[in-house]
Design a protein around this motif. Structure first.
Motif, PDB file in Angstrom:
ATOM      1  N   ARG A   1       0.840  -1.227   0.000  1.00  0.00           N
ATOM      2  CA  ARG A   1       0.000   0.000   0.000  1.00  0.00           C
ATOM      3  C   ARG A   1       0.861   1.257   0.000  1.00  0.00           C
ATOM      4  O   ARG A   1       0.587   2.213  -0.720  1.00  0.00           O
ATOM      5  N   THR A   2       1.898   1.229   0.832  1.00  0.00           N
ATOM      6  CA  THR A   2       2.776   2.401   0.941  1.00  0.00           C
ATOM      7  C   THR A   2       3.438   2.709  -0.399  1.00  0.00           C
ATOM      8  O   THR A   2       3.449   3.846  -0.864  1.00  0.00           O
ATOM      9  N   GLU A   3       3.978   1.668  -1.043  1.00  0.00           N
ATOM     10  CA  GLU A   3       4.670   1.908  -2.307  1.00  0.00           C
ATOM     11  C   GLU A   3       3.700   2.392  -3.381  1.00  0.00           C
ATOM     12  O   GLU A   3       3.993   3.341  -4.111  1.00  0.00           O
ATOM     13  N   ALA A   4       2.541   1.770  -3.455  1.00  0.00           N
ATOM     14  CA  ALA A   4       1.555   2.185  -4.474  1.00  0.00           C
ATOM     15  C   ALA A   4       1.151   3.637  -4.248  1.00  0.00           C
ATOM     16  O   ALA A   4       1.060   4.429  -5.201  1.00  0.00           O
TER      17      ALA A   4
ATOM     18  N   ARG B   1       1.966   6.701  -6.962  1.00  0.00           N
ATOM     19  CA  ARG B   1       0.842   7.464  -7.551  1.00  0.00           C
ATOM     20  C   ARG B   1       0.967   8.946  -7.217  1.00  0.00           C
ATOM     21  O   ARG B   1       0.736   9.811  -8.056  1.00  0.00           O
ATOM     22  N   ALA B   2       1.343   9.233  -5.979  1.00  0.00           N
ATOM     23  CA  ALA B   2       1.380  10.632  -5.545  1.00  0.00           C
ATOM     24  C   ALA B   2       2.571  11.385  -6.145  1.00  0.00           C
ATOM     25  O   ALA B   2       2.483  12.586  -6.382  1.00  0.00           O
ATOM     26  N   LEU B   3       3.665  10.674  -6.401  1.00  0.00           N
ATOM     27  CA  LEU B   3       4.903  11.364  -6.768  1.00  0.00           C
ATOM     28  C   LEU B   3       5.184  11.381  -8.266  1.00  0.00           C
ATOM     29  O   LEU B   3       6.153  12.004  -8.712  1.00  0.00           O
TER      30      LEU B   3
ATOM     31  N   LYS C   1       5.491   4.135 -13.276  1.00  0.00           N
ATOM     32  CA  LYS C   1       4.039   4.366 -13.215  1.00  0.00           C
ATOM     33  C   LYS C   1       3.340   3.111 -12.698  1.00  0.00           C
ATOM     34  O   LYS C   1       3.747   1.988 -13.021  1.00  0.00           O
ATOM     35  N   VAL C   2       2.292   3.309 -11.916  1.00  0.00           N
ATOM     36  CA  VAL C   2       1.523   2.159 -11.427  1.00  0.00           C
ATOM     37  C   VAL C   2       0.580   1.695 -12.537  1.00  0.00           C
ATOM     38  O   VAL C   2      -0.204   2.482 -13.063  1.00  0.00           O
ATOM     39  N   VAL C   3       0.672   0.403 -12.899  1.00  0.00           N
ATOM     40  CA  VAL C   3      -0.251  -0.190 -13.872  1.00  0.00           C
ATOM     41  C   VAL C   3      -1.459  -0.723 -13.113  1.00  0.00           C
ATOM     42  O   VAL C   3      -2.604  -0.461 -13.470  1.00  0.00           O
TER      43      VAL C   3
END
Ligand SMILES: Nc1ncnc2c1ncn2[C@@H]1O[C@H](COP(=O)(O)OP(=O)(O)O)[C@@H](O)[C@H]1O
Ligand SMILES: [Mg+2]
Length: 228
Positions: free
Chosen positions: A34-37, A41-43, A51-53
């Protein structure tokens, strides 16, 4: 799927579609995912990050970033360039104005596992093209990231310790040795209780206990001011 090199904690693989799938292993896997996602996304508009897929309970699929791994560049004799670019990037991270939803107290966004092991670079080692591995991000103090980058170099690249001043010069600040050392020891002790079975067979607890002792015996860098 092909396992990616330089992963220390989790399992990261290149998928047939060309994305990176990271599966979180060990204690707190879901929270670290959760922290990494959340960080990625925020940064993504502010820093070079994958990029988060898609994200799942304890796994994350992210874009593959073309670049040369920091530890490979150190091995090729480019430690000074790597540490300088890393120091500049760390200053950018610590000066991010955005407030993220992360644990911890303190004003500074701490990456939590900062160092050449989690950075990809341009071939000439002058530019960071990706800051990876945000699972330990939290709010805290700048010394944590500076000390951890130093710890990685002293532990895994002892022949390149002489180039470490480039990290602090580019960052613009060198915390006193006693603060850096304490931060390194604190992290080694924390990792003793993060205890996935190591790939070599011995437990994480024994490994980090040994590393804590090694760290406790370290002296300041040759150009640290006396009595710091
Ligand atoms: N998005 C990416 N693009 C290219 N390589 C990556 C990417 N994500 C991870 N890697 C490679 O996989 C390694 C392990 O990923 P990382 O997120 O650091 O996992 P771990 O928590 O296991 O260290 C990285 O050091 C890097 O070599
Ligand atoms: Mg990593």
């Amino acid at each position: 799927m092909n396992r990616l090199p330089h992963g220390y904690t989790n399992e990261s693989e290149l998928s047939d579609e060309g994305s990176v799938v990271k599966r979180y292993i060990g204690r707190g896997a879901e929270e670290r995912a959760r922290t990494e996602a959340h960080c990625l996304r925020a940064l993504c508009q502010l820093l070079p990050v994958p990029k988060v897929v898609s994200s799942d309970v304890a796994s994350l699929t992210i874009s593959y970033v073309e670049g040369t791994h920091g530890q490979d560049l150190i091995g090729e004799g480019q430690a000074e360039e790597v540490f300088f670019a890393a120091g500049r990037m760390l200053r950018r991270i610590h000066e991010i104005g955005l407030k993220l939803t992360l644990a911890g107290e303190g004003d500074t966004l701490v990456h939590g596992d900062f160092g050449p092991q989690n950075l990809l670079f341009s071939d000439d080692a002058r530019h960071v093209v990706a800051v990876l591995d945000w699972e330990w991000a939290h709010y805290g103090s700048a010394v944590e990231d500076l000390a951890w980058a130093e710890w990685i170099v002293r532990m895994h690249h002892p022949n390149d310790v002489g180039a470490l001043p480039a990290l602090f010069d580019a960052y613009g600040f060198r915390p006193a040795w006693h603060q850096r050392k304490q931060s390194m020891i604190d992290r080694c002790v924390q990792l003793q209780s993060f205890d996935p079975v190591q790939r070599g067979g011995s437990t994480g607890h024994a490994l980090w206990q040994q590393r804590s002792s090694i760290t406790r015996a370290w002296d300041a860098l040759p150009d640290d001011p006396v009595n710091t």
